[in-house]
Design a protein around this motif. Structure first.
Motif, PDB file in Angstrom:
ATOM      1  N   MET A   1       0.855  -1.195   0.000  1.00  0.00           N
ATOM      2  CA  MET A   1       0.000   0.000   0.000  1.00  0.00           C
ATOM      3  C   MET A   1       0.887   1.240   0.000  1.00  0.00           C
ATOM      4  N   LYS A   2       0.883   1.986  -1.097  1.00  0.00           N
ATOM      5  CA  LYS A   2       1.818   3.100  -1.275  1.00  0.00           C
ATOM      6  C   LYS A   2       1.316   4.405  -0.677  1.00  0.00           C
ATOM      7  N   ASN A   3       0.013   4.600  -0.625  1.00  0.00           N
ATOM      8  CA  ASN A   3      -0.536   5.849  -0.088  1.00  0.00           C
ATOM      9  C   ASN A   3      -0.389   5.864   1.435  1.00  0.00           C
ATOM     10  N   PRO A   4       0.449   6.765   1.992  1.00  0.00           N
ATOM     11  CA  PRO A   4       0.689   6.761   3.440  1.00  0.00           C
ATOM     12  C   PRO A   4      -0.560   7.089   4.259  1.00  0.00           C
ATOM     13  N   LEU A   5      -1.411   7.982   3.752  1.00  0.00           N
ATOM     14  CA  LEU A   5      -2.629   8.331   4.471  1.00  0.00           C
ATOM     15  C   LEU A   5      -3.568   7.137   4.559  1.00  0.00           C
ATOM     16  N   LEU A   6      -3.771   6.469   3.427  1.00  0.00           N
ATOM     17  CA  LEU A   6      -4.640   5.294   3.399  1.00  0.00           C
ATOM     18  C   LEU A   6      -4.077   4.180   4.276  1.00  0.00           C
ATOM     19  N   LYS A   7      -2.759   4.064   4.266  1.00  0.00           N
ATOM     20  CA  LYS A   7      -2.087   3.053   5.085  1.00  0.00           C
ATOM     21  C   LYS A   7      -2.362   3.273   6.571  1.00  0.00           C
ATOM     22  N   GLN A   8      -2.300   4.510   7.018  1.00  0.00           N
ATOM     23  CA  GLN A   8      -2.545   4.822   8.427  1.00  0.00           C
ATOM     24  C   GLN A   8      -4.021   4.671   8.787  1.00  0.00           C
ATOM     25  N   VAL A   9      -4.901   4.974   7.852  1.00  0.00           N
ATOM     26  CA  VAL A   9      -6.337   4.784   8.088  1.00  0.00           C
ATOM     27  C   VAL A   9      -6.644   3.304   8.280  1.00  0.00           C
ATOM     28  N   VAL A  10      -6.057   2.472   7.423  1.00  0.00           N
ATOM     29  CA  VAL A  10      -6.254   1.017   7.541  1.00  0.00           C
ATOM     30  C   VAL A  10      -5.701   0.514   8.869  1.00  0.00           C
ATOM     31  N   LEU A  11      -4.541   1.018   9.262  1.00  0.00           N
ATOM     32  CA  LEU A  11      -3.946   0.616  10.539  1.00  0.00           C
ATOM     33  C   LEU A  11      -4.837   1.026  11.706  1.00  0.00           C
ATOM     34  N   PHE A  12      -5.381   2.246  11.636  1.00  0.00           N
ATOM     35  CA  PHE A  12      -6.295   2.703  12.693  1.00  0.00           C
ATOM     36  C   PHE A  12      -7.505   1.781  12.795  1.00  0.00           C
ATOM     37  N   VAL A  13      -8.059   1.400  11.661  1.00  0.00           N
ATOM     38  CA  VAL A  13      -9.224   0.514  11.652  1.00  0.00           C
ATOM     39  C   VAL A  13      -8.872  -0.840  12.262  1.00  0.00           C
ATOM     40  N   LEU A  14      -7.699  -1.365  11.947  1.00  0.00           N
ATOM     41  CA  LEU A  14      -7.267  -2.651  12.494  1.00  0.00           C
ATOM     42  C   LEU A  14      -7.083  -2.580  14.016  1.00  0.00           C
ATOM     43  N   LEU A  15      -6.458  -1.507  14.477  1.00  0.00           N
ATOM     44  CA  LEU A  15      -6.260  -1.327  15.921  1.00  0.00           C
ATOM     45  C   LEU A  15      -7.597  -1.155  16.641  1.00  0.00           C
ATOM     46  N   ALA A  16      -8.485  -0.386  16.032  1.00  0.00           N
ATOM     47  CA  ALA A  16      -9.817  -0.196  16.614  1.00  0.00           C
ATOM     48  C   ALA A  16     -10.578  -1.512  16.666  1.00  0.00           C
ATOM     49  N   ALA A  17     -10.404  -2.337  15.632  1.00  0.00           N
ATOM     50  CA  ALA A  17     -11.059  -3.641  15.605  1.00  0.00           C
ATOM     51  C   ALA A  17     -10.545  -4.535  16.735  1.00  0.00           C
ATOM     52  N   CYS A  18      -9.246  -4.449  17.026  1.00  0.00           N
ATOM     53  CA  CYS A  18      -8.665  -5.216  18.140  1.00  0.00           C
ATOM     54  C   CYS A  18      -9.305  -4.793  19.467  1.00  0.00           C
ATOM     55  N   ALA A  19      -9.452  -3.479  19.663  1.00  0.00           N
ATOM     56  CA  ALA A  19     -10.054  -2.964  20.896  1.00  0.00           C
ATOM     57  C   ALA A  19     -11.516  -3.379  21.007  1.00  0.00           C
ATOM     58  N   ALA A  20     -12.255  -3.229  19.906  1.00  0.00           N
ATOM     59  CA  ALA A  20     -13.679  -3.572  19.912  1.00  0.00           C
ATOM     60  C   ALA A  20     -13.883  -5.074  20.122  1.00  0.00           C
ATOM     61  N   PHE A  21     -13.029  -5.875  19.498  1.00  0.00           N
ATOM     62  CA  PHE A  21     -13.131  -7.331  19.652  1.00  0.00           C
ATOM     63  C   PHE A  21     -12.898  -7.736  21.101  1.00  0.00           C
ATOM     64  N   SER A  22     -11.894  -7.147  21.741  1.00  0.00           N
ATOM     65  CA  SER A  22     -11.580  -7.468  23.138  1.00  0.00           C
ATOM     66  C   SER A  22     -12.767  -7.145  24.040  1.00  0.00           C
ATOM     67  N   ALA A  23     -13.379  -5.979  23.827  1.00  0.00           N
ATOM     68  CA  ALA A  23     -14.535  -5.582  24.627  1.00  0.00           C
ATOM     69  C   ALA A  23     -15.729  -6.496  24.366  1.00  0.00           C
ATOM     70  N   SER A  24     -15.897  -6.923  23.116  1.00  0.00           N
ATOM     71  CA  SER A  24     -17.043  -7.782  22.779  1.00  0.00           C
ATOM     72  C   SER A  24     -16.915  -9.164  23.408  1.00  0.00           C
ATOM     73  N   ILE A  25     -15.689  -9.673  23.519  1.00  0.00           N
ATOM     74  CA  ILE A  25     -15.475 -10.974  24.173  1.00  0.00           C
ATOM     75  C   ILE A  25     -15.817 -10.875  25.654  1.00  0.00           C
ATOM     76  N   LEU A  26     -15.408  -9.775  26.288  1.00  0.00           N
ATOM     77  CA  LEU A  26     -15.763  -9.556  27.693  1.00  0.00           C
ATOM     78  C   LEU A  26     -17.280  -9.466  27.852  1.00  0.00           C
ATOM     79  N   PHE A  27     -17.922  -8.743  26.953  1.00  0.00           N
ATOM     80  CA  PHE A  27     -19.383  -8.613  26.977  1.00  0.00           C
ATOM     81  C   PHE A  27     -20.033  -9.988  26.868  1.00  0.00           C
ATOM     82  N   PHE A  28     -19.537 -10.800  25.954  1.00  0.00           N
ATOM     83  CA  PHE A  28     -20.078 -12.146  25.757  1.00  0.00           C
ATOM     84  C   PHE A  28     -19.928 -12.985  27.022  1.00  0.00           C
ATOM     85  N   ASP A  29     -18.751 -12.879  27.657  1.00  0.00           N
ATOM     86  CA  ASP A  29     -18.499 -13.650  28.881  1.00  0.00           C
ATOM     87  C   ASP A  29     -19.413 -13.225  30.028  1.00  0.00           C
TER      88      ASP A  29
END
Length: 200
Positions: A1-29
């Motif tokens: 991925m050559k576009n640095p802005l798009l690259k950072q947006v994708v990274l932000f989404v991935l990190l946010a997904a990690c946080a949301a997933f962790s919270a959702s597992i706790l919610f499920f438990d």
């Protein structure tokens, strides 16, 4: 991925997904299963699965990248030892504290391999540190080894929470933070496995 802005947006989404997933597992438990995040819980199982996959990914890289093998074996061994520690309740069925013996054997194997192949060890560690995902890996480890432990100090929650729910709240916070950290480490390992050029 050559576009640095798009690259950072994708990274932000991935990190946010990690946080949301962790919270959702706790919610499920807690909300769905009415569990208190004990030794056998969805949160613990997911943590162990993430650790296992992370260790396996580094081990696979050690087989693929012969010139970097020692460094990747050290990384795989480190996460493997963390997995044994997380599985302490299972190993306690064999003998109390038995996880230490298994973790020690893996640590000795990894360290011996690293010592006997110093060039591949140094090259592998340099490649890991130079990889753009290394900062995510480090942040994940700080989250697991430092932040979760500090936030899990019993006296903090004893002062903040009234009644008999102190241990439950403490476990929720500590295990939730740990899961987030493990998800970050897995994300870093996946990205490192995909970035063959950066590791070569």
């Amino acid at each position: 991925m050559k576009n640095p802005l798009l690259k950072q947006v994708v990274l932000f989404v991935l990190l946010a997904a990690c946080a949301a997933f962790s919270a959702s597992i706790l919610f499920f438990d807690v909300v769905i299963l009415k569990d208190q995040v004990k030794e056998i819980s969805t949160t613990e199982i997911v943590q162990e699965a993430f650790l296992f996959i992370t260790a396996v990914l580094f081990f696979i890289q050690s087989r693929r990248q012969k010139s970097l093998r020692g460094g990747f074996i050290l990384a795989a061994g480190f996460f493997g030892c963390m997995l044994f520690r997380e599985l302490d309740a299972l190993f306690d069925m064999i003998h109390l504290g038995a996880w230490v013996y298994f973790a020690s054997m893996l640590a000795i194997y990894s360290l011996c391999w690293a010592a006997f192949t110093p060039k591949t060890t140094l090259n592998g560690l340099n490649a890991l540190v130079a990889n753009e995902s290394f900062s995510i890996l480090m942040f994940g480890l700080v989250t697991i080894l430092v932040f979760s432990r500090v936030m899990g100090i019993h006296s903090i929650w004893q002062a903040a929470v009234a009644g008999d729910n102190v241990r439950l709240v403490k476990n929720l916070v500590e295990e939730g933070i740990e899961l987030f950290g493990y998800s970050l480490c897995l994300l870093a390992a996946v990205r490192m496995s995909c970035s063959k050029v950066a590791l070569a």
